[in-house]
Design a protein around this motif. Structure first.
Motif, PDB file in Angstrom:
ATOM      1  N   GLY A  92       0.836  -1.116  -0.054  1.00 28.54           N
ATOM      2  CA  GLY A  92      -0.138  -0.092  -0.124  1.00 28.54           C
ATOM      3  C   GLY A  92       0.960   1.062   0.114  1.00 28.54           C
ATOM      4  O   GLY A  92       0.510   2.269  -0.303  1.00 28.54           O
ATOM      5  N   LEU A  93       2.063   1.261   0.357  1.00 26.14           N
ATOM      6  CA  LEU A  93       2.901   2.457   0.615  1.00 26.14           C
ATOM      7  C   LEU A  93       3.549   2.657  -0.981  1.00 26.14           C
ATOM      8  O   LEU A  93       4.571   2.443  -0.923  1.00 26.14           O
ATOM      9  N   PHE A  94       2.593   3.176  -1.695  1.00 29.79           N
ATOM     10  CA  PHE A  94       3.148   3.046  -3.248  1.00 29.79           C
ATOM     11  C   PHE A  94       4.081   4.213  -3.614  1.00 29.79           C
ATOM     12  O   PHE A  94       4.695   4.080  -4.506  1.00 29.79           O
ATOM     13  N   ILE A  95       4.037   5.076  -2.758  1.00 29.68           N
ATOM     14  CA  ILE A  95       5.331   6.240  -3.034  1.00 29.68           C
ATOM     15  C   ILE A  95       6.716   5.483  -3.157  1.00 29.68           C
ATOM     16  O   ILE A  95       7.387   6.088  -3.724  1.00 29.68           O
ATOM     17  N   ARG A 106      -1.855   3.050  -7.344  1.00 27.12           N
ATOM     18  CA  ARG A 106      -2.267   4.789  -7.477  1.00 27.12           C
ATOM     19  C   ARG A 106      -3.409   4.623  -8.574  1.00 27.12           C
ATOM     20  O   ARG A 106      -4.301   5.672  -8.320  1.00 27.12           O
ATOM     21  N   LYS A 107      -3.702   3.810  -9.264  1.00 30.54           N
ATOM     22  CA  LYS A 107      -5.082   3.936 -10.422  1.00 30.54           C
ATOM     23  C   LYS A 107      -6.204   4.268  -9.660  1.00 30.54           C
ATOM     24  O   LYS A 107      -6.824   5.156  -9.872  1.00 30.54           O
ATOM     25  N   PRO A 108      -6.665   3.381  -8.630  1.00 27.00           N
ATOM     26  CA  PRO A 108      -7.952   3.555  -8.203  1.00 27.00           C
ATOM     27  C   PRO A 108      -7.960   5.133  -7.394  1.00 27.00           C
ATOM     28  O   PRO A 108      -8.938   5.523  -7.225  1.00 27.00           O
ATOM     29  N   LEU A 109      -6.813   5.403  -6.953  1.00 26.52           N
ATOM     30  CA  LEU A 109      -6.802   6.804  -6.060  1.00 26.52           C
ATOM     31  C   LEU A 109      -6.825   7.849  -6.901  1.00 26.52           C
ATOM     32  O   LEU A 109      -7.533   8.921  -6.757  1.00 26.52           O
ATOM     33  N   THR A 110      -6.266   7.939  -8.240  1.00 23.91           N
ATOM     34  CA  THR A 110      -6.161   9.005  -9.189  1.00 23.91           C
ATOM     35  C   THR A 110      -7.680   9.531  -9.313  1.00 23.91           C
ATOM     36  O   THR A 110      -7.797  10.616  -9.350  1.00 23.91           O
ATOM     37  N   ALA A 111      -8.684   8.470  -9.785  1.00 20.86           N
ATOM     38  CA  ALA A 111     -10.026   8.921  -9.932  1.00 20.86           C
ATOM     39  C   ALA A 111     -10.562   9.601  -8.751  1.00 20.86           C
ATOM     40  O   ALA A 111     -11.616  10.437  -8.894  1.00 20.86           O
ATOM     41  N   LEU A 342       9.014  22.272  -9.789  1.00 18.74           N
ATOM     42  CA  LEU A 342       9.166  20.802  -9.670  1.00 18.74           C
ATOM     43  C   LEU A 342       8.553  20.323  -8.195  1.00 18.74           C
ATOM     44  O   LEU A 342       8.889  19.396  -7.825  1.00 18.74           O
ATOM     45  N   THR A 343       7.951  21.497  -7.579  1.00 14.33           N
ATOM     46  CA  THR A 343       7.764  21.104  -6.016  1.00 14.33           C
ATOM     47  C   THR A 343       6.865  19.997  -5.815  1.00 14.33           C
ATOM     48  O   THR A 343       6.689  19.253  -4.810  1.00 14.33           O
ATOM     49  N   PHE A 344       5.789  19.406  -6.785  1.00 15.60           N
ATOM     50  CA  PHE A 344       4.865  18.278  -6.571  1.00 15.60           C
ATOM     51  C   PHE A 344       5.498  17.128  -7.337  1.00 15.60           C
ATOM     52  O   PHE A 344       4.930  16.200  -7.435  1.00 15.60           O
ATOM     53  N   GLY A 345       6.932  17.288  -7.581  1.00 11.36           N
ATOM     54  CA  GLY A 345       7.579  16.398  -8.396  1.00 11.36           C
ATOM     55  C   GLY A 345       7.226  15.997  -9.671  1.00 11.36           C
ATOM     56  O   GLY A 345       6.673  17.175 -10.450  1.00 11.36           O
ATOM     57  N   HIS A 346       7.437  15.033 -10.417  1.00 17.54           N
ATOM     58  CA  HIS A 346       7.201  15.214 -11.874  1.00 17.54           C
ATOM     59  C   HIS A 346       7.220  13.504 -12.235  1.00 17.54           C
ATOM     60  O   HIS A 346       7.910  12.678 -11.558  1.00 17.54           O
ATOM     61  N   GLY A 347       6.558  13.123 -13.286  1.00 20.38           N
ATOM     62  CA  GLY A 347       6.574  11.827 -13.748  1.00 20.38           C
ATOM     63  C   GLY A 347       5.553  10.939 -12.881  1.00 20.38           C
ATOM     64  O   GLY A 347       4.388  11.211 -12.335  1.00 20.38           O
ATOM     65  N   LEU A 348       5.703   9.495 -12.987  1.00 19.62           N
ATOM     66  CA  LEU A 348       4.773   8.632 -12.409  1.00 19.62           C
ATOM     67  C   LEU A 348       4.478   8.946 -10.969  1.00 19.62           C
ATOM     68  O   LEU A 348       3.289   8.721 -10.484  1.00 19.62           O
ATOM     69  N   HIS A 349       5.351   9.435 -10.046  1.00 20.72           N
ATOM     70  CA  HIS A 349       4.977   9.787  -8.501  1.00 20.72           C
ATOM     71  C   HIS A 349       4.586  11.176  -8.212  1.00 20.72           C
ATOM     72  O   HIS A 349       4.592  11.620  -7.352  1.00 20.72           O
ATOM     73  N   GLN A 350       4.369  11.936  -9.369  1.00 19.45           N
ATOM     74  CA  GLN A 350       3.910  13.140  -9.269  1.00 19.45           C
ATOM     75  C   GLN A 350       2.725  13.366  -8.469  1.00 19.45           C
ATOM     76  O   GLN A 350       1.639  12.577  -8.160  1.00 19.45           O
ATOM     77  N   CYS A 351       2.852  14.376  -7.291  1.00 23.27           N
ATOM     78  CA  CYS A 351       2.003  14.327  -6.090  1.00 23.27           C
ATOM     79  C   CYS A 351       0.537  14.095  -6.212  1.00 23.27           C
ATOM     80  O   CYS A 351       0.061  14.703  -7.341  1.00 23.27           O
ATOM     81  N   LEU A 352      -0.045  13.188  -5.859  1.00 25.11           N
ATOM     82  CA  LEU A 352      -1.605  12.802  -5.964  1.00 25.11           C
ATOM     83  C   LEU A 352      -2.342  13.896  -5.350  1.00 25.11           C
ATOM     84  O   LEU A 352      -3.289  14.130  -5.985  1.00 25.11           O
ATOM     85  N   GLY A 353      -1.753  14.506  -4.407  1.00 29.95           N
ATOM     86  CA  GLY A 353      -2.761  15.391  -3.771  1.00 29.95           C
ATOM     87  C   GLY A 353      -2.780  16.879  -4.253  1.00 29.95           C
ATOM     88  O   GLY A 353      -2.833  17.885  -3.495  1.00 29.95           O
TER      89      GLY A 353
END
Ligand code: HEM
Length: 402
Positions: A92-95, A106-111, A342-353
């Motif tokens: 669950g700690l997908f970061i 991450r997929k179900p959370l993005t929605a 880039l404060t929220f990062g970039h790419g796959l792990h870019q901040c979900l929130g």
């Protein structure tokens, strides 16, 4: 401790101390100029890399040859949590995971975290902010803006989104502070992780029995996640979702008070709020350490060979002040287009929130400055205690009067 390869003769150490509240460590700027991908000595004797140039940081964040898997990472400062990092991330700690594990969580959370959904939360965020401002006004000056405003607003919002009872806020605020403090002992960190785990497991069990209209209940009913996974996801969202925004609100208020021309410009033209939020995100550099990555294979980045297994520390702080990307980057200018930070990062792990954080800041800053037109520091600026031992930078307290 095993070394990935012999110590590099030119290896630098991670620059930590900031010369003043809003200036990054000076060494970051000289490194960015001289050697944007620099060999760095990690506290355990390993040699890895410190990346300070905007283009290199962004390229690495977008490159799947750099992993986020926890067991491969190394922390550039003596960080007790390191002890907990040498094995794969808990379910669950997908970061701290790569695809396909990362994708599955991450997929179900993005929605759940869309711009639209976050906008829907706006009226509730306004209500929460109004309640905090009213309480502050009633208590009278001076007050600590962190305790009364910056911390409770994101805490209440994330609790509400997840369905965590606000009555438990003291517990989780204490716990995240322990986890994010670089000076916490390993014992404290272990105990905190166990306590947090138990807290969330109990919550998930209660929601499974009696689902409500909140994000955790939604994940429970729609997915096939185990209680352990759900509990860890809840922990990740809560921990990632309130300390970060809280520090943006606290440090951001301090920055605007210390730049009265900028605050006056915002007051004169409230439509500048969106750009103000972006510029504060760029300028303040609250993510002091990281993100962290490790090379999965040999990769050349801007002429520098990073070998398979090498740990890499990306400095978002340095990247966001790179004059090759931003004009006059060491000045806070809310009229300067601040896109591309880039404060929220970039790419796959870019901040979900990130949309949630934006809505919170866009709501809370104007309401604060409207409510207290004469808001000012209650102590000299050099007496404001800074969070200079925390991986998320900010003010520890911000005594204000009005
Ligand atoms: C101003 C506030 C915030 C900042 C500066 C921030 C920054 C970041 C950064 C830099 C990352 C990327 C980490 C990496 O690449 O390894 C990230 C990831 C993440 N953030 Fe945020 N964040 C903020 C607010 C929030 C909020 C409000 C939430 C939650 C509700 C949140 C949840 C997450 C999650 C779950 C991830 C992991 C995403 C993934 O691995 O796919 N963050 N954040």
């Amino acid at each position: 401790m095993a070394q990935s390869h012999p110590a590099h003769p030119e290896a630098v150490t991670f620059p930590f101390g900031r010369p003043s509240p809003f200036e990054p460590p000076e060494r970051l700027a000289s490194l960015r100029e001289e050697r944007p991908v620099a060999p760095m000595a990690y506290p355990d004797g390993t040699t890895g890399w410190l990346v300070t140039g905007y283009s290199a940081v962004r390229a690495i964040l977008a490159d799947p040859r750099f992993s986020s898997r926890r067991e491969l990472l190394n922390v550039p400062v003596p960080f007790p949590l390191m002890q907990e990092m040498r094995h794969p991330a808990d379910p669950g700690l997908f970061i701290r995971m790569d695809p396909p594990d990362h994708t599955r969580y991450r997929k179900p959370l993005t929605a759940q975290f869309t711009v639209r959904r976050m906008k829907q939360l706006e009226p509730r965020i306004q209500e929460i902010t109004e309640e905090r401002l009213a309480a502050m006004e009633k208590a009278g000056p001076p007050q600590d803006l962190v305790r009364e405003f910056a911390l409770p607003i994101p805490s209440l919002v994330i609790c509400e989104l997840l369905g965590v009872p606000y009555a438990d806020r003291d517990e989780f605020q204490r716990s995240t502070a322990v986890l994010l403090n670089l000076e916490s002992s390993v014992e404290d960190i272990r105990a905190t992780i166990v306590r947090f785990g138990a807290f969330f497991l109990k919550l998930i069990e209660a929601k499974r029995a009696d689902p409500a209209d909140d994000l955790l209940s939604g994940l429970i009913t729609s997915g096939d996640l185990t209680d352990q996974e759900l509990s860890n996801i809840g922990f990740l969202l809560l921990a990632a979702g309130h300390e970060t925004t809280a520090n943006m609100l606290g440090l951001g208020t301090f920055a605007l008070l210390q730049h009265p021309d900028q605050l006056a410009a915002l007051r004169a033209d409230p439509s500048l709020i969106d750009n103000t939020v972006e510029e504060l995100l760029r300028y303040l550099g609250i993510i002091h350490v990281g993100p962290l990555r490790a090379a999965l294979e040999d990769v050349e980045v801007e002429g520098q060979l990073i070998r398979a297994g090498d740990p890499v520390t990306l400095s978002l702080l340095a990247a966001n002040r790179d004059p090759a990307r931003f004009s006059d980057p060491d000045h806070l200018d809310i009229t300067n287009p601040a896109t591309g930070h880039l404060t929220f990062g970039h790419g796959l792990h870019q901040c979900l929130g990130q949309q949630l954080a934006r809505v919170e800041m866009r709501t809370a800053f104007p309401m604060l400055f409207d409510r207290f037109p004469d808001l000012r520091l209650a102590v000299p600026a050099d007496k404001v205690p800074m969070r200079d031992t925390m991986s998320i930078y900010g003010v520890r307290e911000l005594p204000v009067r009005w």
